[in-house]
Design an enzyme around this catalytic site. Sequence first.
Site, PDB file in Angstrom:
ATOM      1  CB  CYS A   2      -0.865   0.255   1.338  1.00 57.61           C
ATOM      2  SG  CYS A   2      -2.105  -1.465   1.286  1.00 57.61           S
ATOM      3  NE  ARG A  27       4.554   1.556   0.102  1.00 60.72           N
ATOM      4  CZ  ARG A  27       5.927   1.063   0.670  1.00 60.72           C
ATOM      5  NH1 ARG A  27       6.907   1.373   0.498  1.00 60.72           N
ATOM      6  NH2 ARG A  27       5.454   0.620   2.063  1.00 60.72           N
ATOM      7  CD1 TRP A  75      -0.312  -6.203  -3.402  1.00 58.61           C
ATOM      8  CD2 TRP A  75      -0.666  -6.919  -1.155  1.00 58.61           C
ATOM      9  NE1 TRP A  75       0.065  -7.542  -3.135  1.00 58.61           N
ATOM     10  CE2 TRP A  75      -0.264  -7.908  -1.957  1.00 58.61           C
ATOM     11  CE3 TRP A  75      -1.153  -7.087   0.383  1.00 58.61           C
ATOM     12  CZ2 TRP A  75       0.047  -9.353  -1.259  1.00 58.61           C
ATOM     13  CZ3 TRP A  75      -1.009  -8.425   0.850  1.00 58.61           C
ATOM     14  CH2 TRP A  75      -0.534  -9.313   0.051  1.00 58.61           C
ATOM     15  CG  ASN A 101       1.373   0.559   4.297  1.00 56.05           C
ATOM     16  OD1 ASN A 101       1.137  -0.791   4.205  1.00 56.05           O
ATOM     17  ND2 ASN A 101       2.744   0.898   4.140  1.00 56.05           N
ATOM     18  N   GLY A 102      -0.725  -1.236   6.221  1.00 52.19           N
ATOM     19  CA  GLY A 102      -0.708  -2.338   7.497  1.00 52.19           C
ATOM     20  C   GLY A 102      -1.742  -3.038   7.792  1.00 52.19           C
ATOM     21  CD  GLU A 486      16.844 -13.559  -7.968  1.00 51.38           C
ATOM     22  OE1 GLU A 486      16.185 -14.060  -6.818  1.00 51.38           O
ATOM     23  OE2 GLU A 486      16.374 -12.402  -8.232  1.00 51.38           O
ATOM     24  CE  LYS A 490      13.377 -11.538  -9.966  1.00 54.13           C
ATOM     25  NZ  LYS A 490      14.025 -11.358  -8.832  1.00 54.13           N
ATOM     26  CD  GLU A 493       9.593 -11.640  -8.756  1.00 53.54           C
ATOM     27  OE1 GLU A 493       9.050 -11.192  -7.894  1.00 53.54           O
ATOM     28  OE2 GLU A 493      11.011 -11.755  -8.900  1.00 53.54           O
ATOM     29  CG  HIS A 509      18.685 -37.421  -5.643  1.00 52.03           C
ATOM     30  ND1 HIS A 509      18.877 -38.435  -5.206  1.00 52.03           N
ATOM     31  CD2 HIS A 509      19.817 -36.630  -5.900  1.00 52.03           C
ATOM     32  CE1 HIS A 509      20.285 -38.686  -5.408  1.00 52.03           C
ATOM     33  NE2 HIS A 509      20.781 -37.202  -5.612  1.00 52.03           N
ATOM     34  CE  LYS A 608      11.359  -3.436  -5.372  1.00 56.45           C
ATOM     35  NZ  LYS A 608      12.055  -4.521  -6.039  1.00 56.45           N
TER      36      LYS A 608
HETATM   37  C1  F6R Z   1      11.684 -10.896  -5.908  1.00 58.88           C
HETATM   38  C2  F6R Z   1      11.300  -9.756  -4.858  1.00 58.88           C
HETATM   39  C3  F6R Z   1      10.905 -10.373  -3.447  1.00 58.88           C
HETATM   40  C4  F6R Z   1      11.778  -9.733  -2.469  1.00 58.88           C
HETATM   41  C5  F6R Z   1      11.365 -10.135  -1.163  1.00 58.88           C
HETATM   42  C6  F6R Z   1      12.238  -9.441   0.266  1.00 58.88           C
HETATM   43  O1  F6R Z   1      11.808 -10.223  -7.097  1.00 58.88           O
HETATM   44  O2  F6R Z   1      11.539  -8.809  -5.128  1.00 58.88           O
HETATM   45  O3  F6R Z   1      11.186 -11.822  -3.427  1.00 58.88           O
HETATM   46  O4  F6R Z   1      13.053  -9.900  -2.504  1.00 58.88           O
HETATM   47  O5  F6R Z   1      10.044  -9.893  -0.618  1.00 58.88           O
HETATM   48  O6  F6R Z   1      12.058  -7.939   0.098  1.00 58.88           O
HETATM   49  P1  F6R Z   1      13.264  -7.211   0.689  1.00 58.88           P
HETATM   50  O7  F6R Z   1      14.328  -7.438  -0.032  1.00 58.88           O
HETATM   51  O8  F6R Z   1      12.746  -5.917   0.237  1.00 58.88           O
HETATM   52  O9  F6R Z   1      13.313  -7.474   2.047  1.00 58.88           O
END
Ligand code: F6R
Length: 613
Positions: A2, A27, A75, A101-102, A486, A490, A493, A509, A608
């Site tokens: 949010c 956000r 969000w 927000n929260g 990773e 990517k 998501e 396995h 984010k």
């Molecule tokens: C993936 C991504 C998330 C963040 C995770 C932790 O692309 O962005 O998996 O890495 O939510 O976020 P931070 O690093 O902000 O604690």
Amino acid sequence: MCGIVAYVGQREALPIIIKGLKRLEYRGYDSAGVALLNSDGLNVYKKKGKVSDLEEHLLDQKNLKSHIGIGHTRWATHGEPNDRNAHPHYSQSENLALIHNGIIENYASIKQDLLNKGYTFNSDTDSEVFIQFIEDIKKNANCTLEEAVRLALHKVVGAYAIVIMSKEDPNLLIAARKGSPLVIGVGENEHFLASDATPIIEYTNQVVYLDDFQIAIIRDNKLQLKNIENVENTPYIHKLEMELEAIEKGGFEHFMLKEIYEQPKSIADCLRGRLDAKSGRVVLGGLRDYMNKFEHADRIVILACGTSWHAGLVAEYLFEEFARVPVEVEYASEFRYRNPVIREGDFVIAISQSGETADTLAAIELAKSKGAIIFGVCNVVGSSIPRATHAGSYTHAGPEIGVASTKAFTAQISVLTMMALMLGHRRGTITESNYMMLLNELEQIPSKVEKALKSAKLIEEISAKFKDARNFLYLGRGYNFPVALEGALKLKEISYIHAEGYPAAEMKHGPIALIDEEMPVVFIATKDSSYEKVVSNIQEVKARKGKVIAVVTEGDHDVKNMVDHVIEIPDTHEAFVPLLSVVPLQLLSYYIAVMRGCNVDQPRNLAKSVTVE
Ligand code: F6R
């Protein structure tokens, strides 16, 4: 999660709020709304969808001129994304409006009390309960709004950043935070409030970061801070270093692509002033006061989530190889609910791009309560984690706006690599000549990333061939195992294709059962100590007709003759390969997602900064 924006001052509030909401859309983007106050009263406008849907809705409204206003991009936590559940929320009398927000954890019992008193609700949100509760307290205690907010904050359990405006006081904004970020921009006769500094930077570089349990009262253009016990605090004004260009797309189609391409610069910025290969110096200012503890650590415990957790896994290999210290990498969300063993000799590192991740924050608090020293590796300056940790190093990657993390990952690894090399040098676990060679090689990484980016066109062509795949497997070994995780994350998501990352040797396995002619397998098969083994794994996949895309060291013809597609990256020391090998995987997921018509910067269901658990 949010985004919050608010304004009070001489200018027209709405354009500032809308622009700010667009900057904060990373956000959360399932609905948006604003509240404005003018001769027509206190009016709330809100709409399901993006900020652009709200803008369209506002085209049909009259008299939107106001010098005070609050705005929100959501969000969803409580209640589905729709117009009713969008913020701002009115109080019962419609004299107050709130953005939040929260999560208010005890909202159900408060709501029940209010229902018993005859209150009615227009939404399913905990946030509406919050503002109704404040109004109820104000009425019953016959007190000021400020007092009612304070009393309410003593009763609510959970996390919040809130901003409230009142019909009865057209020059007043009241804000408070606990666990969710809130920044106040201090201009000339005007104030801005936002979840982060991006909506503010255009107008002022003077900001105050609100602390947990602090209340900001902005009345008649004066800012007053008090704690929840009504004790006045002096606002500490920080100067923002951020540039406006850093939060704009700069000619790229998406923030994610811009951020992928920024990596030569962001890694260089991260190393600058800290690494001097010629003199053999690595200086991380944040470590100064805790060097003794770091140097003599019996164990390093790393706390993080998501991509930052993957950076932590790379760090495990780095610290163990160079400094010979055992490392444990923990999902913050698991750590916080165990009864983890933290010992006297442990050194805890928390990694977070946003610096706001609720689980990482909670894990930090738990480790602190067990006596640990916590070192933060964060990107967002002034965010909650750097303030909750004992010391830390910023990654200096600049604002990362695309929801999928890219440049933050490589910057995190850059900081952690410097820490591992410094530790190895101090502990005498790497020879002087090796140390000097490694520092030299690390300094070359930005230009090698630049070279790795040159494969973008080829990766785009490969992407076109695999855009309709339903599953992907990513395999790597050693330092490239976390990169495989990773790469898979990517792709999942942003393109919504199911993908799994595995250590290449684990394939036999179980996952090997998935291999057929339909299954694309991405191998990270660079020339390192496990190269031969990975090549055998490639052959096993080819024998089962899997389609192989391999990331290889430039000039590798053996793998090229074996697989369907190769993407070359420059040669480097094995420990630094993740900084290069992740780049083609970022681009692969980007192009596939674009070709599938996905919203790359704002993938569905994601936000984010994950400020709720
Ligand atoms: C993936 C991504 C998330 C963040 C995770 C932790 O692309 O962005 O998996 O890495 O939510 O976020 P931070 O690093 O902000 O604690």
